[in-house]
Design a protein around this motif. Structure first.
Motif, short mmCIF file in Angstrom:
data_model
loop_
_atom_site.label_atom_id
_atom_site.label_comp_id
_atom_site.label_asym_id
_atom_site.label_seq_id
_atom_site.Cartn_x
_atom_site.Cartn_y
_atom_site.Cartn_z
N GLY A 213 0.81 -1.21 0.00
CA GLY A 213 0.00 0.00 0.00
C GLY A 213 0.84 1.26 0.00
N GLN A 214 1.87 1.27 0.86
CA GLN A 214 2.74 2.45 0.94
C GLN A 214 3.48 2.69 -0.37
OE1 GLN A 214 2.30 0.16 3.18
NE2 GLN A 214 2.39 0.94 5.26
N VAL A 215 4.00 1.62 -0.98
CA VAL A 215 4.75 1.75 -2.24
C VAL A 215 3.83 2.28 -3.34
CG1 VAL A 215 5.77 0.41 -4.11
CG2 VAL A 215 6.58 0.10 -1.78
N ASP A 429 -5.79 8.18 -5.06
CA ASP A 429 -4.61 7.33 -4.90
C ASP A 429 -4.97 5.97 -4.32
OD1 ASP A 429 -3.38 9.62 -5.72
OD2 ASP A 429 -2.43 10.08 -3.80
N VAL A 430 -5.78 5.98 -3.27
CA VAL A 430 -6.14 4.74 -2.58
C VAL A 430 -6.97 3.83 -3.50
CG1 VAL A 430 -7.46 3.76 -0.65
CG2 VAL A 430 -5.98 5.75 -0.27
N LEU A 431 -7.83 4.43 -4.32
CA LEU A 431 -8.67 3.63 -5.22
C LEU A 431 -7.81 2.86 -6.22
CD1 LEU A 431 -11.61 2.95 -5.87
CD2 LEU A 431 -11.59 4.81 -7.54
N TYR A 432 -6.76 3.46 -6.71
CA TYR A 432 -5.82 2.77 -7.61
C TYR A 432 -5.20 1.56 -6.92
CZ TYR A 432 -5.14 5.46 -11.94
OH TYR A 432 -5.28 6.02 -13.18
N LYS A 498 -6.22 -5.40 2.76
CA LYS A 498 -5.02 -4.92 3.46
C LYS A 498 -4.01 -6.02 3.75
CE LYS A 498 -3.55 -2.67 7.74
NZ LYS A 498 -3.98 -2.17 9.07
N HIS A 499 -4.45 -7.16 4.29
CA HIS A 499 -3.53 -8.23 4.67
C HIS A 499 -3.54 -9.39 3.66
CE1 HIS A 499 -2.74 -6.30 8.47
NE2 HIS A 499 -4.03 -6.25 8.73
N ALA A 500 -4.24 -9.24 2.56
CA ALA A 500 -4.34 -10.32 1.57
C ALA A 500 -3.11 -10.33 0.66
CB ALA A 500 -5.60 -10.14 0.73
N PRO A 501 -2.67 -11.51 0.20
CA PRO A 501 -1.56 -11.57 -0.75
C PRO A 501 -2.03 -11.17 -2.14
CG PRO A 501 -2.43 -13.76 -0.38
CD PRO A 501 -3.17 -12.85 0.57
N LEU A 502 -1.07 -10.95 -3.05
CA LEU A 502 -1.41 -10.73 -4.45
C LEU A 502 -1.54 -12.09 -5.13
CD1 LEU A 502 0.86 -7.75 -5.60
CD2 LEU A 502 -1.56 -7.70 -5.01
N TYR A 503 -2.71 -12.38 -5.66
CA TYR A 503 -2.94 -13.67 -6.32
C TYR A 503 -2.53 -13.57 -7.79
CZ TYR A 503 -5.67 -14.46 -2.09
OH TYR A 503 -6.05 -14.58 -0.78
#
Length: 530
Positions: A213-215, A429-432, A498-503
């Motif tokens: 998220g930060q990146v 930004d957050v929506l992206y 937030k805590h989910a991996p990228l599938y």
């Protein structure tokens, strides 16, 4: 004799060790890209920092080309040619004056409106080029999103987009009339579409879940730098709108040739395309710069093979993914309309144009910093909804100042507009980032491009409202406010990431999300029993 027996024992021991080592190395360590990054490369180290920095620089050019019309297409100040003349009065307005009795303060080449006379009966033509730019971005998002997912990859799409952006920006400076100018703005919007899509995805696909998220949000800091530098570029060329386009065309050209060679392709995309050796080289490179080393017996798991699917599913063929995409696109339209509209609407504030644009640009920085902090401790959907609603309320409150005396409303209206823009920027930004996390790798670029289409569609309609705002600023702020609030409400049902991996694939994501939901249900039952 004893020496011979000792030598024989040593040979036996060495043979056993060699056999053990051969057996140990022959056993492959099979891990996914997520596991390799988290366990061996490093969640976020020097290599990812350099990667994110180099990739995110392209956001500067995206900001330049998106917001340049704030200056090139603005309506400049005008003056009477003869002071205290009975044939010319500033209070009467230019449309009621005879030709030749007044003139533009900065000269007729200071903006497109001044050069081509886009005033009075032709004033609505002034919003056409900006709208065409966003329409071009809409079509470009479709094309370049597919290119990045299916054919070229993230890195090559960024290079192509930057080169085309440089070429179209330079050609725009030679426009002979408003219609050619509008067409070239369309091509420029089409060209730059790959920058925003691929920069976000390429940055986030190389880091661990803790920093994702930060990146993703820090990339928008460079957009803010581009936004902030634009008034400086425009001020130095305030007597020639054509020179502004020529200057901003240089930056993406230099970037494409001298900096992109140091960027690495996404290992996730390489794996899905069966280019395992290249993916391993990228991961080894990232690990080396982080001071780590990958195991020699490491094998990357390719999810597209393990799920045993006969064909790759499309986003719109998966019901849960399609529903998520529709909700994001509806929200994206409202946010895009407000985010770009507020920036383009600054000329309708009772304040200096250069100061107002600079103030908005400065608001991007706290939006990024505050958003980064919140992304580390709050849910994505809560941040987005709260920021959107606050942006809407701030825009509506600007109406109160629009009704007051013009000589007194400047600072208060500017403050509310700045807060509204900051929160709209945070929501944007957050929506992206939220979109990139909601969908798997095989359609991640496409899903972000679909979101970008609706953001651009909102941006395409916004210039028309800006032109209307010259007659009624209160109406424009009311529309911005209502749409922002609606966007904040429409996404509340979406899942948290937030805590989910990228599938990597739909099958993998659907399977693991169901397992996660089941485990959450079990935990709730256990906690209830206890």
């Amino acid at each position: 004799m004893a020496d011979d027996q000792e030598i024989e024992v040593k040979k036996n021991v060495e043979g056993i060790e060699e056999g053990f080592n051969e057996t140990n190395t022959s056993t492959n360590l099979e891990l996914t890209v997520n596991e390799i990054i988290e366990q061996h490369v490093g969640s976020f180290g020097l290599s990812q920092l350099l990667q994110v920095f180099l990739v995110s620089l392209a956001w500067v050019f995206d900001a330049h080309n998106t917001l340049v019309t704030v200056f090139t297409d603005s309506q400049p100040a005008w003056k009477c040619k003869v002071a205290a003349s009975s044939s010319c009065s500033l209070s009467a307005g230019m449309c009621g004056l005879a030709p030749g009795t007044w003139d533009w303060v900065g000269g007729h080449k200071s903006s497109t409106i001044a050069e081509w006379g886009l005033i009075c009966g032709h004033k609505f033509r002034a919003g056409v080029p900006a709208s065409m730019y966003f329409i071009g971005s809409l079509f470009g998002s479709i094309t370049q999103g597919q290119l990045a997912d299916m054919y070229l990859g993230r890195k090559k799409t960024i290079v192509l987009s930057c080169l085309l952006t440089a070429i179209t920006s330079f050609l725009t400076s030679f426009s002979p009339n408003v219609w050619v100018y509008a067409f070239l703005r369309f091509t420029n919007g089409f060209a730059r579409s790959g920058i925003g899509i691929c920069c976000l995805v390429l940055s986030t696909e190389a880091v661990g879940r803790k920093w994702r998220g930060q990146v993703g949000n820090y990339g928008f800091f460079f957009y803010a730098l581009g936004f902030l530098s634009l008034p400086l570029i425009a001020y130095t060329s305030r007597t020639s709108w054509r020179n502004i386009y020529r200057i901003i065309s240089l930056f993406p050209l230099i970037y494409s040739f001298f900096l992109t060679p140091f960027i690495s392709e996404s290992p996730r995309w390489l794996i899905l395309k069966g280019r395992t050796d290249e993916a391993m080289q990228v991961l080894n490179k990232l690990a080396k710069f982080n001071g780590n080393k990958l195991p020699k017996n490491l094998t990357i798991i390719n999810p597209s093979v393990t799920v045993n699917s006969t064909k790759t599913k499309k986003l719109w063929s998966v019901s849960w993914a399609a529903k998520r995409m529709v909700a994001l696109m509806v929200a994206g339209f409202g946010v895009g309309f407000v985010y770009y509209g507020v920036q383009l609407n600054v000329e309708n504030l009772n304040f200096n144009l250069y100061y107002t644009v600079a103030a908005n640009a400065l608001m991007e920085i706290p939006a990024v910093l505050i958003g980064s902090v919140l992304l580390g401790c709050m849910d994505r959907r809560v941040i987005f909804s709260s920021a959107s609603i606050l942006a809407g309320v701030s825009s509506i409150l600007c109406i109160l100042f629009a009704k007051k005396n013009k000589s007194k409303r400047g600072w208060g209206q500017l403050g509310l507009e700045a807060v509204g823009f900051m929160t709209a920027s945070m929501a944007f930004d957050v929506l992206y980032i939220y979109c990139a996390e909601l969908f798997p790798t095989n359609v991640r670029n496409f899903s972000v491009s679909m979101l970008r289409q609706t953001l651009m569609l909102g941006g395409a309609i916004a210039p028309v409202l800006v032109v209307v705002g010259r007659l009624s600023p209160a109406f424009s702020f009311l529309v911005f406010g209502v749409l922002a609030i609606f966007s904040g409400v429409v996404t509340v049902w979406l899942p948290e990431t937030k805590h989910a991996p990228l599938y990597e694939t739909f099958e993998q994501q659907e399977k693991e999300e169901k397992l996660g939901a089941s485990s959450d249900g079990v935990e709730m039952v256990e906690s209830t029993r206890s």
